[in-house]
Design an enzyme around this catalytic site. Structure first.
Site, PDB file in Angstrom:
ATOM      1  N   GLY A   8      30.281  51.928   9.795  1.00  0.00           N
ATOM      2  CA  GLY A   8      31.563  52.630   9.469  1.00  0.00           C
ATOM      3  C   GLY A   8      31.790  52.309   8.078  1.00  0.00           C
ATOM      4  O   GLY A   8      31.210  51.952   7.432  1.00  0.00           O
ATOM      5  N   THR A  10      34.294  50.429   7.207  1.00  0.00           N
ATOM      6  CA  THR A  10      34.745  48.964   6.885  1.00  0.00           C
ATOM      7  C   THR A  10      33.769  48.152   7.334  1.00  0.00           C
ATOM      8  O   THR A  10      33.435  47.143   6.726  1.00  0.00           O
ATOM      9  CB  THR A  10      36.109  48.757   7.740  1.00  0.00           C
ATOM     10  OG1 THR A  10      37.142  49.597   7.139  1.00  0.00           O
ATOM     11  CG2 THR A  10      36.524  47.248   7.397  1.00  0.00           C
ATOM     12  N   ASN A  11      33.203  48.372   8.518  1.00  0.00           N
ATOM     13  CA  ASN A  11      31.918  47.274   8.820  1.00  0.00           C
ATOM     14  C   ASN A  11      30.891  48.020   9.590  1.00  0.00           C
ATOM     15  O   ASN A  11      30.914  49.386   9.738  1.00  0.00           O
ATOM     16  CB  ASN A  11      32.565  46.448  10.221  1.00  0.00           C
ATOM     17  CG  ASN A  11      33.842  45.714   9.672  1.00  0.00           C
ATOM     18  OD1 ASN A  11      33.484  44.683   8.899  1.00  0.00           O
ATOM     19  ND2 ASN A  11      34.933  45.980  10.433  1.00  0.00           N
ATOM     20  N   ILE A  12      29.806  47.349   9.833  1.00  0.00           N
ATOM     21  CA  ILE A  12      28.483  47.815  10.371  1.00  0.00           C
ATOM     22  C   ILE A  12      28.266  46.778  11.517  1.00  0.00           C
ATOM     23  O   ILE A  12      28.304  45.711  11.333  1.00  0.00           O
ATOM     24  CB  ILE A  12      27.357  47.707   9.256  1.00  0.00           C
ATOM     25  CG1 ILE A  12      27.520  48.362   7.827  1.00  0.00           C
ATOM     26  CG2 ILE A  12      26.031  48.176   9.703  1.00  0.00           C
ATOM     27  CD1 ILE A  12      26.429  48.118   6.814  1.00  0.00           C
ATOM     28  N   ASP A 109      29.602  59.064  15.067  1.00  0.00           N
ATOM     29  CA  ASP A 109      30.326  57.977  15.951  1.00  0.00           C
ATOM     30  C   ASP A 109      31.018  58.526  17.158  1.00  0.00           C
ATOM     31  O   ASP A 109      31.037  58.381  18.157  1.00  0.00           O
ATOM     32  CB  ASP A 109      31.028  57.152  15.132  1.00  0.00           C
ATOM     33  CG  ASP A 109      32.055  57.637  14.328  1.00  0.00           C
ATOM     34  OD1 ASP A 109      31.845  58.881  14.086  1.00  0.00           O
ATOM     35  OD2 ASP A 109      33.260  57.060  13.915  1.00  0.00           O
ATOM     36  N   ASP A 129      39.152  55.313  19.051  1.00  0.00           N
ATOM     37  CA  ASP A 129      38.149  54.345  18.453  1.00  0.00           C
ATOM     38  C   ASP A 129      39.314  53.818  17.218  1.00  0.00           C
ATOM     39  O   ASP A 129      39.711  54.414  16.293  1.00  0.00           O
ATOM     40  CB  ASP A 129      37.152  55.190  17.836  1.00  0.00           C
ATOM     41  CG  ASP A 129      36.080  54.257  17.260  1.00  0.00           C
ATOM     42  OD1 ASP A 129      36.480  53.135  16.820  1.00  0.00           O
ATOM     43  OD2 ASP A 129      34.996  54.517  17.060  1.00  0.00           O
ATOM     44  N   THR A 132      38.821  52.228  10.759  1.00  0.00           N
ATOM     45  CA  THR A 132      39.533  52.508   9.202  1.00  0.00           C
ATOM     46  C   THR A 132      40.397  53.579   9.651  1.00  0.00           C
ATOM     47  O   THR A 132      41.674  53.841   9.255  1.00  0.00           O
ATOM     48  CB  THR A 132      38.281  52.866   8.471  1.00  0.00           C
ATOM     49  OG1 THR A 132      37.549  51.742   8.233  1.00  0.00           O
ATOM     50  CG2 THR A 132      39.041  53.179   7.126  1.00  0.00           C
ATOM     51  N   THR A 184      61.624  38.950   7.317  1.00  0.00           N
ATOM     52  CA  THR A 184      60.927  40.123   6.626  1.00  0.00           C
ATOM     53  C   THR A 184      59.588  40.183   7.001  1.00  0.00           C
ATOM     54  O   THR A 184      59.180  41.165   7.437  1.00  0.00           O
ATOM     55  CB  THR A 184      61.014  40.104   5.128  1.00  0.00           C
ATOM     56  OG1 THR A 184      61.986  39.870   4.677  1.00  0.00           O
ATOM     57  CG2 THR A 184      60.219  41.237   4.656  1.00  0.00           C
TER      58      THR A 184
END
EC number: 2.7.1.33
Length: 254
Positions: A8, A10-12, A109, A129, A132, A184
């Site tokens: 992906g 961001t990640n594998i 994917d 899914d 990202t 906040t």
């Protein structure tokens, strides 16, 4: 054993299957600067810590939305394991008809998720899914990929709020204790989390209506464990759905 790799933005995510059983899995950062040798070292270290012998891997299947990493990981697999990976794409047998204007545009994917959800849960079905980007994919009662929707992921929304509002701090992505924040940070967490949940529920509800009735909804992806339980219309959370889909597609091509 089978090595399944989901690449992906961001990640594998890597998983080792022995037959139909997922023996172990790992998540590493998607780093476009790393070489094939560096990824090979990571794989060997992970396998060593798990007590696995990479010589027992008999096949590799890979789905990727990052073309540069597809090339790097293919080189790594060839050098380290001596295998040519099955890369999900045009020409690979999935067993799922693609009812899309241009089937080549559908991410690997998303196809793999559709195959997995129909095989494991039946249809009609919707896969959400949480990565990202947040993708929504519709599968018919006959197991056809119908299409879907793509929305910004919750991480993108969080980063955009921090970047565009000068006085707002960067906050941790967690479930706030209540919707009405008392500071906040709590206000931002409530707005980000529950605003995103409302978006997801709205898209799922409209997609189900367009599909003509109730469809089972399965959540997957890196943030599925955090967000999935908060969404009323999600029936199942299956973080390993993509890896299971890779296994299924590999079996259909061997």
């Amino acid at each position: 054993m089978l090595l399944a790799i989901d690449v992906g933005n961001t990640n594998i995510v890597l998983g080792i299957f022995a037959g139909h059983e997922l023996k172990c899995h790992w998540r590493v950062a998607s780093d476009r600067q790393k070489t094939a040798d560096e990824y090979g070292l990571i794989l060997r270290q992970l396998a060593h810590y798990q007590g696995l012998d990479l010589k027992e891997i008999q096949g590799v299947v890979l789905a990727s939305v990052v073309p540069t990493l597809t090339q790097v990981l293919t080189e790594m697999i060839t050098k380290q394991l001596g295998h040519q990976p099955l890369v999900i794409g045009p020409g690979v047998k999935t067993g799922m008809p693609i009812r899309f204007e241009n089937p080549r545009e559908v991410g690997a994917d998303r196809i793999v998720n559709g195959v997995a959800v129909y095989e494991l849960y039946g249809g009609p079905a919707i896969v959400v899914d949480f990565g990202t980007a947040t993708t929504f994919d519709a599968i018919s009662e006959k197991g056809e990929y119908l299409g879907g929707a793509i929305a910004p992921g919750i991480g993108i929304a969080t980063d955009a709020l921090f970047a565009r509002a000068a006085k707002l701090p960067r906050v941790e992505l967690v479930r706030p204790p209540r919707l009405i924040g008392k500071n906040t940070v709590a206000c931002m967490q409530a707005g980000i989390m529950y605003g995103f949940i409302g978006q997801v529920e709205g898209i799922i509800t409209r997609m189900q209506a367009e599909m003509g009735g109730k469809a089972i909804v399965v959540a997957t992806g890196g943030l599925a464990g955090l967000i999935g339980p908060e969404v009323n219309c999600i029936d199942r959370v299956d973080p390993m759905l993509t890896l299971e889909g890779l296994r299924i597609v590999y079996e259909r091509n061997t």
